[in-house]
Design a protein around this motif. Structure first.
Motif, PDB file in Angstrom:
ATOM      1  N   ALA A  22       2.507   1.821  -3.503  1.00  0.00           N
ATOM      2  CA  ALA A  22       1.277   1.811  -4.421  1.00  0.00           C
ATOM      3  C   ALA A  22       0.756   3.585  -4.131  1.00  0.00           C
ATOM      4  N   ARG A  23       1.276   4.054  -3.210  1.00  0.00           N
ATOM      5  CA  ARG A  23       0.575   5.516  -2.556  1.00  0.00           C
ATOM      6  C   ARG A  23       2.304   6.578  -2.791  1.00  0.00           C
ATOM      7  N   ASP A  24       3.336   5.835  -2.675  1.00  0.00           N
ATOM      8  CA  ASP A  24       4.582   6.397  -3.527  1.00  0.00           C
ATOM      9  C   ASP A  24       5.141   6.565  -4.575  1.00  0.00           C
ATOM     10  N   THR A  25       4.066   5.405  -5.178  1.00  0.00           N
ATOM     11  CA  THR A  25       4.311   5.214  -6.800  1.00  0.00           C
ATOM     12  C   THR A  25       3.165   6.136  -7.637  1.00  0.00           C
ATOM     13  N   ILE A  26       2.050   7.018  -6.386  1.00  0.00           N
ATOM     14  CA  ILE A  26       0.978   7.899  -6.864  1.00  0.00           C
ATOM     15  C   ILE A  26       1.817   8.675  -7.067  1.00  0.00           C
ATOM     16  N   VAL A  27       2.666   9.164  -5.974  1.00  0.00           N
ATOM     17  CA  VAL A  27       2.861  10.541  -5.848  1.00  0.00           C
ATOM     18  C   VAL A  27       3.779  10.978  -6.902  1.00  0.00           C
ATOM     19  N   VAL A  35       0.921  -0.970   0.081  1.00  0.00           N
ATOM     20  CA  VAL A  35      -0.110   0.322   0.030  1.00  0.00           C
ATOM     21  C   VAL A  35       1.052   0.722   0.256  1.00  0.00           C
ATOM     22  N   GLU A  36       1.968   1.188   0.876  1.00  0.00           N
ATOM     23  CA  GLU A  36       2.425   2.508   0.945  1.00  0.00           C
ATOM     24  C   GLU A  36       3.305   2.706  -0.135  1.00  0.00           C
TER      25      GLU A  36
END
Length: 887
Positions: free
Chosen positions: A644-649, A641-642
């Motif tokens: 994916a979140r970093d990738t989205i950012v 999840v982290e």
């Protein structure tokens, strides 16, 4: 009859795993030891046969590798077009997944299941394409070599000396509807290779010197045959369970080693391991957890020791509950389709003379089961010593039973004044039932004998003597003793089974609670809280999570005094338990359990033990292992999840950067180009009148102002995002702010008409006057840019609901289609095809400024045409000014 019924849970597992039960396509794999055995050839032959039977067959992709006989078999089968990709400067063709999904074929031939797709494809691997086709209801025929199975990858690399990069998960192989083994003797395969039927002639010599060596081919062929045998064996087990077949089918050697709760069984485990290795058989060590052993701490310590020994030797340890040892052992052996039961000579020793040996019971019940008796050190002296060492619990139970019987006798003597002697007998039976339920079988049996003796001694004539005057009482005493013993033993059995059921329910409820809490965890801190608040009280131990940081160093979730990070590092690196109660670094004060997730190691769970004799019982250990697996999966979920979140950012940042560069490169370049062109015109003033030179200078100034405004918006938005909005609030008159904004607007747009409608009684507003003026100027500038020169711009003000509203509207073409709120996002342009300069930052800047004032700004279409932008600012009570203070 109940024993002949299939196990419902086992049937459910078979139904869930059976690919024929799913509403999806059927996968048939043509399986072989290596290239050249004829997998593709056999697959195409099967496709032709199905086509002749009326099935709609198409070739998705077939890799012929220059083999003429294989290429010839593709004739007559329609082939789907391949998809072209650009990779490394050249064009390559790949299987077209979308075309296959839209083809309408009932069956597709897709060669080389382990193939890696070219970059740019929907899936990285071809087996993922096949999974999507199966989900769409399309049957698939494919090919696979044994070296491409994920579980055998390390073994194959050790044999051939080359690691195979293209692998397929074993679940794809195991869940296939059918697997066809295509086998060829080694000499025949080498002959095909030399004849050029496997590779082109230029590659034959290299293949013979490397992969196609005779020893490699023999080993790969054995691996393929064994893996196929494993699959067939799984099919046999499933068929036996679904048809409730109790008899063992000796299709493959399988051993069940039976042990008791004694450390002396370690030698039996080693002998069983050697026997299994000699027979090349699967093996499992089984202990039957009788209810009488549940509270024996030494027995639990011995089971933990035996479980560690089994793990060291590479086996599987199973602790199953059961009151009848023989029945439980045979039930588990039938479930495993075991061919041999391995037991120690101590297990064959008779207990009571009338009690048959365990081996005799097994042999009589299931003569087809082979029994192997191995010599182990007799642990009976230890058992006697244990009886001597643990007399206090039994003696206390017998003492309580004796006291209860004497109390019952006293109560019975008092009741004889009211009731007949035959009615008082029931009081003794009730006492036996309660003692059996509370204290177990031994105390219940003792209470039965003592109750009969008390009844005879105190109440049957002649009283206070065991002499029986009436011989009929002998039958009464015998019947009373038999009834009391039977009821007592049944009550004790019920108590034991209730203990087992409660323990199982406790473990299941605990696991559900831990799993539920972990499923809702969104951060590592929540998982740490679950360990401390839920798991630690459950096991009555102190626990701590040890997790790797960004640099790979292990750190504790909080400071404790019992953690040794060097032991934790060993457990983390070797993916094995270490510390207290294990064979590795057992001097440590804590037990260190690795948290192994499906993808990687996620950390270590440390459990403190206060004294060396404390151990977690096998039932609790199974629960602890399940909790560790749940923690590892939760940590891995949070990790991804982290990620994916970093990738989205990062993606959003990259998108923002590209948008900014695109806007800057166009909208800043436009005024610079105009300024440069006008300046070049002024370099040659000949022929230019004074009026023309004045117009050129005015145009240069206007373009410079536009450029300054764009750059100012960029810098202001960047500063606001980094530092926030710094407000200098003062009390202002709204009409003064509007007038100042109109003055700035008129300097840029002198010919535009602006109408104002501001009530004279508007209250003062506490705001940053410069920034609010900036917002109004931006709104007026946008209205002038996106409306015809003849349009009228209107500014209206009002006071409603404790706040001040400012409306800027026009009668131009209105807002673009879509959500008006999107216009306030950075770099958003209302009319993307517009030639009007701008980077889309003005409205975003306006929203940031208004939000800093705790206000709102919205956009909406104006009827019948035009656009409306409304600002709402909070308006607290203005301060009271002294009379005559300001004139």
């Amino acid at each position: 009859m109940a024993e002949d019924r299939p196990d419902p849970d086992a049937l459910m597992r078979i139904v869930e795993d059976d690919p024929h039960q799913r509403r999806r396509g059927q996968l048939k794999i043509f399986f072989g030891a290596c290239a050249g055995v004829g997998k593709t050839y056999a697959m195409l032959q099967a496709a032709h046969q199905l086509q002749a039977e009326g099935v709609t067959v198409a070739i998705g992709i077939v890799e012929a590798h220059g083999r003429e006989d294989t290429q010839a078999l593709t004739q007559g089968l329609p082939a789907l077009p391949l998809r072209a990709f650009r990779a490394r400067g050249r064009e390559v063709v790949e299987f077209d997944l979308d075309g296959a999904l839209a083809s309408g074929s009932q069956l597709l031939v897709v060669d080389e299941l382990a193939h890696s797709n070219v970059a740019g494809s929907r899936h990285a691997k071809r087996w993922q394409d096949v999974e999507e086709l199966l989900d769409a209801g399309i049957d698939i025929h494919t090919t696979l070599n044994v070296q491409h199975l994920d579980s055998l990858n390390d073994i194959v690399s050790g044999i051939v000396g080359v690691r195979v990069r293209e692998t397929v998960p074993d679940r794809v192989f195991d869940h296939a509807a059918d697997v066809i083994l295509v086998d060829l003797p080694t000499d025949d395969l080498l002959a095909r290779l030399n004849a050029g039927k496997v590779y082109l002639p230029s590659a034959i010599g290299h293949a013979r010197r490397n992969f196609f060596r005779r020893g490699n081919l023999i080993a790969l062929r054995e691996l393929a045959l064994r893996r196929m045998a494993d699959r067939v064996n799984a099919d046999v087990r499933g068929y036996r369970v679904s048809h409730a077949i109790r008899a063992v089918w000796p299709t493959r050697e399988s051993l069940v080693v039976c042990v008791s709760a004694s450390r002396s069984q370690e030698s039996l485990i080693r002998e069983g391991a050697r026997l299994a290795q000699h027979l090349q058989a699967n093996w499992v060590v089984v202990h039957v957890d009788e209810p009488t052993e549940s509270g024996a701490s030494k027995a639990q310590d011995a089971l933990l020791y035996l479980a560690a020994c089994v793990r060291q030797t590479g086996g599987e340890f199973v602790n199953i509950p059961g009151r009848d040892v023989a029945r439980a052992l045979l039930g588990h052996a039938r479930e495993r389709n075991a061919t041999k039961l391995v037991m120690g000579n101590a297990a064959a020793h008779p207990g009571w003379r009338f009690k048959p040996r365990l081996t005799e019971r097994i042999a009589r019940a299931y003569p087809e089961m082979s029994l192997v008796l191995l010599r182990v050190d007799d642990a009976r002296p230890n058992a006697r010593r244990r009886k001597l060492e643990e007399p206090m619990g039994r003696m206390a139970a017998l003492f309580i039973a004796t006291a209860a019987c004497f109390a019952t006798t006293a109560v019975a003597g008092w009741l004889l004044r009211v009731f007949e002697l035959s009615n008082v007998v029931m009081l003794f039976l009730i006492t036996v039932v309660f003692i059996s339920l509370w204290l177990g079988r031994l105390a219940g049996a003792w209470a039965s004998i003592l109750s009969v003796a008390s009844f005879d001694f105190f109440f049957v004539a002649p009283r206070f003597s065991f002499t029986v005057a009436d011989t009929q009482y002998i039958f009464t005493f015998a019947l009373m003793l038999a009834v009391a013993v039977t009821i007592g033993q049944l009550a004790a059995k019920l108590r034991a089974e209730a203990i087992v059921a409660r323990e199982g329910e406790r473990r299941a409820a605990a696991l559900v609670r831990v799993t539920r809490d972990l499923a809702g965890a969104l951060a590592v801190e929540q998982i740490v809280s679950v360990c401390q608040d839920t798991m630690a009280p459950l096991f009555e131990k102190r626990m701590i999570l040890i997790l790797p940081d960004a640099s790979g160093n292990l750190v504790t979730s909080h400071s404790v005094d019992f953690v040794d990070l060097s032991v934790a590092r060993w457990s983390f690196d070797h993916v094995e338990e270490a510390g207290h109660g294990t064979q590795t670094l057992n001097a440590a004060r804590a037990l260190y359990l690795p948290l192994k997730a499906p993808m990687a190691m996620r950390g270590v769970l440390a459990i403190q033990f206060d004294d060396e004799t404390t151990a977690i019982p096998p039932g609790g250990r199974r629960l602890l292992d399940a909790c560790c697996a749940a923690i590892a999966q939760a940590l891995e979920r949070i990790h991804f999840v982290e990620v994916a979140r970093d990738t989205i950012v990062r993606m959003e940042g990259e998108k923002m950067r590209n948008t900014l560069l695109s806007a800057v490169s166009h909208d800043l370049k436009t005024p610079l180009t105009a300024i440069r062109g006008l300046a070049e015109t002024l370099e040659h003033p000949d022929g230019l009148s004074e009026l023309e030179r004045t117009d050129i200078a005015r145009s240069i100034r206007a373009e410079s102002d536009e450029l300054r405004r764009l750059v100012s918006n960029l810098l202001d938005l960047a500063r606001i995002q980094a530092e926030g909005v710094a407000l200098h609030k003062e009390w202002h008159s709204l009409s003064e702010i509007v007038g100042s904004a109109l003055a700035r607007f008129a300097a840029v747009w002198p010919l535009r008409v602006v109408s104002t409608e501001l009530p004279p009684n508007l209250p003062l507003v506490e705001a940053d006057g410069v920034l609010i003026e900036r917002v109004l100027t931006n709104l007026l500038d946008n209205a002038a840019k996106y409306t015809p020169p003849t349009s009228v711009i209107t500014i209206r003000g009002g006071y409603t609901g404790g706040g001040v509203s400012i409306v800027v509207e026009d009668d131009g073409p209105g807002l673009p289609q879509g959500d008006p709120d999107r216009l306030f996002e950075p770099f958003a342009r209302g009319w993307k095809e517009s030639s009007i300069a701008g980077v889309g930052l003005g409205l975003a800047l306006c929203r940031r400024i208004i939000a800093a004032h705790d206000g709102t700004i919205t956009a909406r279409p104006r009827q019948p045409c035009g656009a409306t932008f409304e600002i709402r600012l909070p308006c607290p009570a203005a301060p009271a000014f002294p009379d005559g203070g300001d004139e």
